[in-house]
Design a protein around this motif. Structure first.
Motif, PDB file in Angstrom:
ATOM      1  N   SER A 698     -15.935  25.289  42.684  1.00 44.23           N
ATOM      2  CA  SER A 698     -15.418  26.520  42.080  1.00 44.23           C
ATOM      3  C   SER A 698     -13.945  26.741  42.368  1.00 44.23           C
ATOM      4  CB  SER A 698     -16.228  27.721  42.579  1.00 44.23           C
ATOM      5  OG  SER A 698     -16.145  27.832  43.992  1.00 44.23           O
ATOM      6  N   HIS A 699     -13.327  25.916  43.219  1.00 50.56           N
ATOM      7  CA  HIS A 699     -11.913  26.073  43.540  1.00 50.56           C
ATOM      8  C   HIS A 699     -11.009  25.298  42.582  1.00 50.56           C
ATOM      9  CE1 HIS A 699     -13.911  27.032  47.428  1.00 50.56           C
ATOM     10  NE2 HIS A 699     -12.978  27.964  47.464  1.00 50.56           N
ATOM     11  N   MET A 700     -11.594  24.426  41.768  1.00 44.91           N
ATOM     12  CA  MET A 700     -10.776  23.653  40.835  1.00 44.91           C
ATOM     13  C   MET A 700     -10.247  24.558  39.733  1.00 44.91           C
ATOM     14  SD  MET A 700     -12.588  19.932  40.420  1.00 44.91           S
ATOM     15  CE  MET A 700     -11.129  19.365  39.552  1.00 44.91           C
ATOM     16  N   LYS A 701      -9.018  24.292  39.286  1.00 42.82           N
ATOM     17  CA  LYS A 701      -8.378  25.119  38.266  1.00 42.82           C
ATOM     18  C   LYS A 701      -7.828  24.243  37.147  1.00 42.82           C
ATOM     19  CE  LYS A 701      -6.940  28.763  41.510  1.00 42.82           C
ATOM     20  NZ  LYS A 701      -7.919  29.737  40.964  1.00 42.82           N
ATOM     21  N   PHE A 702      -7.803  24.806  35.959  1.00 43.78           N
ATOM     22  CA  PHE A 702      -7.165  24.135  34.832  1.00 43.78           C
ATOM     23  C   PHE A 702      -5.651  24.121  35.049  1.00 43.78           C
ATOM     24  CE2 PHE A 702     -11.049  25.708  32.696  1.00 43.78           C
ATOM     25  CZ  PHE A 702     -11.499  24.506  32.155  1.00 43.78           C
ATOM     26  N   ASP A 703      -5.039  23.023  34.710  1.00 47.86           N
ATOM     27  CA  ASP A 703      -3.586  22.909  34.809  1.00 47.86           C
ATOM     28  C   ASP A 703      -2.971  23.456  33.522  1.00 47.86           C
ATOM     29  OD1 ASP A 703      -0.992  22.285  35.380  1.00 47.86           O
ATOM     30  OD2 ASP A 703      -1.199  20.133  34.976  1.00 47.86           O
ATOM     31  N   THR A 704      -2.876  24.776  33.445  1.00 51.45           N
ATOM     32  CA  THR A 704      -2.392  25.400  32.211  1.00 51.45           C
ATOM     33  C   THR A 704      -0.959  25.897  32.309  1.00 51.45           C
ATOM     34  OG1 THR A 704      -3.392  27.488  32.942  1.00 51.45           O
ATOM     35  CG2 THR A 704      -4.686  26.100  31.449  1.00 51.45           C
ATOM     36  N   ALA A 705      -0.260  25.583  33.388  1.00 55.73           N
ATOM     37  CA  ALA A 705       1.144  26.001  33.498  1.00 55.73           C
ATOM     38  C   ALA A 705       1.971  25.227  32.484  1.00 55.73           C
ATOM     39  CB  ALA A 705       1.651  25.731  34.906  1.00 55.73           C
ATOM     40  N   GLN A 706       2.672  25.950  31.620  1.00 58.90           N
ATOM     41  CA  GLN A 706       3.475  25.315  30.575  1.00 58.90           C
ATOM     42  C   GLN A 706       4.706  24.673  31.193  1.00 58.90           C
ATOM     43  OE1 GLN A 706       2.472  24.942  27.637  1.00 58.90           O
ATOM     44  NE2 GLN A 706       0.902  26.503  27.312  1.00 58.90           N
ATOM     45  N   GLN A 707       4.922  23.408  30.873  1.00 56.77           N
ATOM     46  CA  GLN A 707       6.062  22.674  31.406  1.00 56.77           C
ATOM     47  C   GLN A 707       7.264  22.867  30.491  1.00 56.77           C
ATOM     48  OE1 GLN A 707       5.835  21.251  34.339  1.00 56.77           O
ATOM     49  NE2 GLN A 707       3.659  21.843  34.429  1.00 56.77           N
ATOM     50  N   PRO A 708       8.439  23.284  31.036  1.00 59.91           N
ATOM     51  CA  PRO A 708       9.621  23.473  30.178  1.00 59.91           C
ATOM     52  C   PRO A 708      10.146  22.146  29.670  1.00 59.91           C
ATOM     53  CG  PRO A 708      10.216  23.699  32.488  1.00 59.91           C
ATOM     54  CD  PRO A 708       8.715  23.599  32.448  1.00 59.91           C
ATOM     55  N   GLY A 709      10.689  22.179  28.468  1.00 55.45           N
ATOM     56  CA  GLY A 709      11.246  20.972  27.896  1.00 55.45           C
ATOM     57  C   GLY A 709      12.566  20.597  28.561  1.00 55.45           C
ATOM     58  N   TRP A 710      13.097  19.411  28.200  1.00 57.16           N
ATOM     59  CA  TRP A 710      14.330  18.909  28.820  1.00 57.16           C
ATOM     60  C   TRP A 710      15.493  19.858  28.534  1.00 57.16           C
ATOM     61  CZ3 TRP A 710      19.111  17.535  27.009  1.00 57.16           C
ATOM     62  CH2 TRP A 710      19.919  16.788  27.874  1.00 57.16           C
ATOM     63  N   PHE A 711      15.623  20.292  27.268  1.00 59.32           N
ATOM     64  CA  PHE A 711      16.750  21.146  26.901  1.00 59.32           C
ATOM     65  C   PHE A 711      16.626  22.514  27.579  1.00 59.32           C
ATOM     66  CE2 PHE A 711      18.734  24.343  24.175  1.00 59.32           C
ATOM     67  CZ  PHE A 711      20.019  23.825  24.056  1.00 59.32           C
ATOM     68  N   ALA A 712      15.423  23.080  27.574  1.00 61.54           N
ATOM     69  CA  ALA A 712      15.218  24.399  28.171  1.00 61.54           C
ATOM     70  C   ALA A 712      15.505  24.361  29.670  1.00 61.54           C
ATOM     71  CB  ALA A 712      13.788  24.882  27.919  1.00 61.54           C
ATOM     72  N   GLU A 713      15.112  23.284  30.325  1.00 59.46           N
ATOM     73  CA  GLU A 713      15.336  23.191  31.767  1.00 59.46           C
ATOM     74  C   GLU A 713      16.829  23.134  32.091  1.00 59.46           C
ATOM     75  OE1 GLU A 713      14.089  20.300  35.529  1.00 59.46           O
ATOM     76  OE2 GLU A 713      13.375  19.872  33.490  1.00 59.46           O
ATOM     77  N   ARG A 714      17.573  22.362  31.314  1.00 60.55           N
ATOM     78  CA  ARG A 714      19.010  22.251  31.599  1.00 60.55           C
ATOM     79  C   ARG A 714      19.773  23.498  31.172  1.00 60.55           C
ATOM     80  NH1 ARG A 714      16.595  18.064  32.120  1.00 60.55           N
ATOM     81  NH2 ARG A 714      17.331  16.184  33.203  1.00 60.55           N
ATOM     82  N   ALA A 715      19.319  24.152  30.119  1.00 52.72           N
ATOM     83  CA  ALA A 715      19.943  25.411  29.713  1.00 52.72           C
ATOM     84  C   ALA A 715      19.756  26.466  30.790  1.00 52.72           C
ATOM     85  CB  ALA A 715      19.348  25.883  28.378  1.00 52.72           C
ATOM     86  N   GLU A 716      18.588  26.492  31.407  1.00 54.68           N
ATOM     87  CA  GLU A 716      18.326  27.453  32.471  1.00 54.68           C
ATOM     88  C   GLU A 716      19.221  27.169  33.681  1.00 54.68           C
ATOM     89  OE1 GLU A 716      16.382  30.619  34.497  1.00 54.68           O
ATOM     90  OE2 GLU A 716      16.559  30.054  32.378  1.00 54.68           O
ATOM     91  N   ARG A 717      19.393  25.897  34.010  1.00 49.06           N
ATOM     92  CA  ARG A 717      20.276  25.549  35.133  1.00 49.06           C
ATOM     93  C   ARG A 717      21.725  25.952  34.850  1.00 49.06           C
ATOM     94  NH1 ARG A 717      18.310  19.474  37.028  1.00 49.06           N
ATOM     95  NH2 ARG A 717      16.220  20.081  37.766  1.00 49.06           N
ATOM     96  N   LEU A 718      22.175  25.730  33.578  1.00 51.74           N
ATOM     97  CA  LEU A 718      23.536  26.095  33.208  1.00 51.74           C
ATOM     98  C   LEU A 718      23.728  27.601  33.297  1.00 51.74           C
ATOM     99  CD1 LEU A 718      26.348  25.308  32.144  1.00 51.74           C
ATOM    100  CD2 LEU A 718      25.402  25.458  29.815  1.00 51.74           C
ATOM    101  N   ARG A 719      22.728  28.349  32.810  1.00 54.95           N
ATOM    102  CA  ARG A 719      22.823  29.807  32.858  1.00 54.95           C
ATOM    103  C   ARG A 719      22.907  30.295  34.303  1.00 54.95           C
ATOM    104  NH1 ARG A 719      19.577  34.088  33.466  1.00 54.95           N
ATOM    105  NH2 ARG A 719      17.753  32.769  33.787  1.00 54.95           N
ATOM    106  N   ASN A 720      22.087  29.731  35.183  1.00 61.08           N
ATOM    107  CA  ASN A 720      22.115  30.129  36.596  1.00 61.08           C
ATOM    108  C   ASN A 720      23.451  29.794  37.239  1.00 61.08           C
ATOM    109  OD1 ASN A 720      19.507  31.064  36.424  1.00 61.08           O
ATOM    110  ND2 ASN A 720      18.578  29.173  37.203  1.00 61.08           N
ATOM    111  N   TRP A 721      24.036  28.652  36.828  1.00 67.38           N
ATOM    112  CA  TRP A 721      25.318  28.242  37.415  1.00 67.38           C
ATOM    113  C   TRP A 721      26.433  29.200  36.983  1.00 67.38           C
ATOM    114  CZ3 TRP A 721      29.761  26.107  34.971  1.00 67.38           C
ATOM    115  CH2 TRP A 721      30.744  25.634  35.851  1.00 67.38           C
TER     116      TRP A 721
END
Length: 838
Positions: A698-721
């Protein structure tokens, strides 16, 4: 070449001319034999006989066949945890060692059938000659030894049973071969374990159980003599149908025991006066813990054995399956318990004790479909008179009523990661219902088909929070007909999100989604995900589950969802070994095939969590206490003919169907007919048992966390910078990029209805939940401004509400009915049955 051919013809003609006098002379000598000719003829007969015997040898069982028969073993079917599920025997037989057979049986057999058994080598020449003399004199007798009889029993096809010289010679040759490879005790043991005794009883052990309800080791002299006496002619000396003949034959066997010193005359006098004293009961081969599974497996294994030159009945194959015997037991118990409870409800609703008194019209329809009705019509009776004749037969009426109103149920569980089938229950009772509803029965899936509609929409770009208006739906079909799906409540014009529409199984919203993505796209996706054998009609009403499918297909397709879009073919067998444990074949799970994008599958799983957290399947938690990360869907078809429920967990997907073999028969209850109250308890009971036994984590969970795409990940890093450069305060460490997932609602009281629910629904205690009205993507039609609500949107607790369809279509399934206020307050499933208008 022409000259050569002419020379050949000339030589041939010359040869025939020279041979003609020789043929003529031979024919003259045959008509006028001399003493010398007669002597040569007599001398040639044994030679010809020996040549004929030599020619027959290749047509008798080979040495290899004889050796194989000596160690014949049926295939053993084992569960994944090593428990015996079944043995594939050619007949209803249980092999017992000679030492475990009563000596009374051995004595009676030898004294009656072959008293020189230990002196000959397969053929008793004295007995054969005596039998031949008696036969020539008109008193036909058998001269076969026990070994010859065994040859006939083991190889009926090779030897045959025709009363010819050829058959006797084959039998004799085979008997000599058997004597060469069997000891005398092995011959007796094999004979006693293979001889038939009527009533599907093969071998002395099954005969002892059938006629005397005891083991072969416990047979006394009278019982042994009775069974031995049957060997001369099973039907003629049948102690059940012909007790007087059987008694006389039994006493004949007793007399043979006296003749050869196994009984005294005084003992014979006392025994011969006693009656037969049978304790008869037909022996039914035990079905095993997973009979429907092994029935399907047998078909597959026969094909595999034929391709690889094995015999499943004699080669001692050991087949290791994917079934978990513990989960199988839990599934069987859950199906039996719920099936019995629903049967009591059906009996009450149909008045089965009075011959379906609650619906006499349908009963008359059933009677008209029986062979008895056709037979009555063939006698010249009119329809009315034939029906009156059948109605007067209370036994027939009761039998038809009981058969038609017998509740059916099935269950299947499989591991979505590997496709391994863990539990398979094809009916409530294999002995009564051998038909396998898991793989053979095709029924309308109702609302359990809706996830494929939403999967197609999500794949095309829709989001769970997209909203559609609860307006009347009217879809034009081919031919100009209109399909108008309905819910239990009237259209309210309020906005309902896709998440809530699936959680509460809203028909009008689902129909709009189907119209947007198209039936062809939904049918293609459902086939790819696992519904691969049944025909799916690409029509709008397919959204509500109008095309019949099997439970196996549906569980397989839901496993694709649970496996985050990867389809894995169902697997029954992991390996096959020989009798010594040597590996013959190994079957690994198929590589998952991507049929639904992983992101779309993650979103769909998350949406389907709400079905069991606050929607129509909430009782899976409130009633059965199923813990952990689970998702699922309920389903009910038009008139409550079919109830479905399928539950997904990361390591196990389980589904159940409940209904009747004849879809015209239902539970006749708007409450018990719902999948949430008919099928869900089977799955809930199973999962509850499995979690308590720690067979499901009963402790097992579905891996439903959405993974960000390559562009979205780098855009987020640029925005934070950039923010860190111009921040007035000291720069903070970069924030962790969190996967963006659809908003989840806590499993609290169900939200308020987004539609104008009836007063009874409103009184159920639903609470409103605020939600942002998101602009719809091009995939879904934008809601009209006139439909926009003036109050915060919410959701209904009225659950699944199915509507009808166009007259040209199959009856549109209707989902689960409204839950009574007390059940709804506990988080149980709720739905209303609605009817559509054309």
């Amino acid at each position: 070449m022409k000259r050569l051919f002419s020379s050949f013809l000339a030589a041939l003609d010359k040869g025939l001319t020279l041979a003609n006098p020789l043929f003529a002379k031979a024919a003259w000598h045959l008509r006028h034999p001399t003493r010398r000719t007669f002597a040569w003829g007599l001398a040639a007969l044994p030679v010809l006989f020996v040549l004929y015997v030599l020619l027959l040898i290749p047509f008798t069982p080979s040495i290899g066949d004889i050796r194989k028969a000596k160690i014949e073993q049926p295939a053993q079917i084992l569960s994944a945890d090593g428990k015996l599920l079944a043995e594939f025997k050619p007949s209803n037989r249980e092999w017992v060692k000679l030492k475990d057979i009563s000596p009374n049986v051995v004595n009676a057999l030898i004294a009656t059938e072959d008293h020189r058994f230990y002196q000959h080598f397969g053929l008793d020449w004295r007995r054969t000659a005596s039998a031949a003399l008696h036969t020539f004199s008109g008193d036909r007798q058998g001269g076969s030894t026990i070994t010859q009889q065994l040859a006939r029993n083991l190889y009926p096809d090779e030897i045959g049973r025709a009363p010819t010289l050829t058959r006797k010679l084959k039998e004799a040759i085979t008997a000599l071969k058997i004597e060469a490879f069997y000891t005398k005790d092995e011959i007796l043991e094999t004979y006693l374990n293979t001889v038939p005794f009527l009533y599907n009883a093969y071998g002395i052990e099954m005969a002892a159980r059938t006629y005397f309800d005891k083991s072969a080791s416990e047979l006394n002299v009278l019982e042994a003599a009775t069974l031995t006496g049957m060997l001369k002619g099973n039907a003629y000396y049948n102690p059940v149908l012909n007790p007087e003949r059987a008694l006389q034959r039994r006493n004949t066997v007793l007399a043979q025991l006296v003749k050869y010193g196994k009984l005294t005359p005084a003992q014979y006098d006392g025994l011969a006066r006693k009656p037969l004293r049978l304790d008869f009961e037909r022996q039914i081969e035990p079905p095993g813990p997973a009979p429907h599974f092994t029935q399907q497996l047998r078909k597959w294994l026969v094909a595999w054995a034929d391709r690889n030159d094995y015999n499943i009945y004699s080669d001692g194959l050991v087949v290791r399956t994917t079934i978990d015997s513990r989960l199988q037991t839990m599934a069987t118990q859950a199906v039996t318990l719920q099936g019995n409870q629903l049967q009591n409800i059906a009996n009450s609703a149909w008045g089965t004790r009075a011959g379906c008194s609650a619906d006499k019209d349908l009963l008359r329809t059933f009677l008209r479909e029986t062979p008895d009705f056709r037979a009555a019509r063939d006698t010249g009776l009119s329809d009315d008179d034939a029906l009156k004749h059948l109605l007067a037969d209370r036994k027939l009426v009761q039998s038809v009523c009981d058969t038609k109103t017998r509740v059916q149920a099935d269950f299947l569980a499989m591991d979505p990661r590997t496709g391994e089938i863990k539990a398979w229950v094809g009916s409530r009772d294999f002995g009564v219902d051998p038909f396998d509803h898991v793989q053979q029965a095709r029924r309308q899936p109702g609302s359990t088909f809706k996830p494929f509609v939403y999967a197609a929409a999500i794949e095309a770009g829709a989001k769970p929070d997209d909203k559609l208006p609860d307006n009347p739906v009217q879809i034009e079909l081919a031919g100009g007909e209109l399909w108008k799906p309905n819910d239990e409540d009237e259209p309210s014009g309020r906005m309902i999100s896709l998440r809530d529409a699936l959680a509460y199984s809203r028909n009008r919203i689902t129909a709009q989604v189907m119209e947007s993505v198209g039936p062809n796209r939904v049918a293609k996706l459902a086939r790819a995900m696992g519904v691969r054998d049944s025909q799916l009609d690409p029509v709008p009403s397919l959204a509500l589950g109008t095309s019949p499918v099997t439970l196996k297909e549906m569980v397989s397709a839901y496993s694709t969802i649970a496996n985050l879009g990867g389809y894995v073919e169902p697997l029954m067998v992991t390996r096959i070994e020989d009798r010594n444990g040597n590996l013959l074949a190994e079957f690994s799970p198929a590589t998952p095939r991507r049929e639904l994008p992983a992101d779309a599958a993650r979103t769909l799983v998350d949406v389907m969590r709400d079905v069991v957290s606050r929607g129509t399947g909430a009782s899976i938690r409130t009633r059965f206490g199923v813990r952990g990360d689970v998702a699922g869907k309920t389903g009910t078809t038009q008139g409550n003919a079919d109830g479905w429920f399928i539950l997904m967990q990361p390591q196990l997907v389980a589904g159940a169907w409940v209904g009747f073999n004849d879809s015209r028969v239902t539970l006749r209850s708007d409450y018990w007919g719902q999948g949430a109250h008919s099928a869900l308890p089977i799955v809930g009971d199973f999962f509850q048992r499995a979690q308590r036994s720690r067979l499901v984590d009963s402790h097992m969970k579905f891996d439903t966390a959405q993974q960000p795409g390559w562009f979205a990940e780098r855009a987020e890093r640029l925005r934070n910078w950039i923010e860190s450069l111009f921040a007035r305060t000291p720069a903070q460490p970069d924030k962790q990029v969190v996967a963006r997932a659809p908003a989840r609602r806590a499993p609290v009281a169900p939200p308020a209805s987004a539609v104008a629910a009836p007063a009874a629904s409103e009184a159920a205690g639903a609470s409103a939940v605020q939600g942002e009205v998101r602009e719809m993507p091009p995939l879904l039609p934008a809601p009209g401004s006139e439909a926009a609500p003036t109050t915060p949107p919410g959701n209904t607790v009225d659950g699944e509400t199915h509507g009808g369809g166009a007259a040209a279509l199959a009856p549109t399934p209707t989902p689960d009915d409204v839950v009574p206020p007390d059940a709804r307050a506990q988080g149980g499933e709720g739905s209303n049955n609605g009817s559509g208008a054309n």
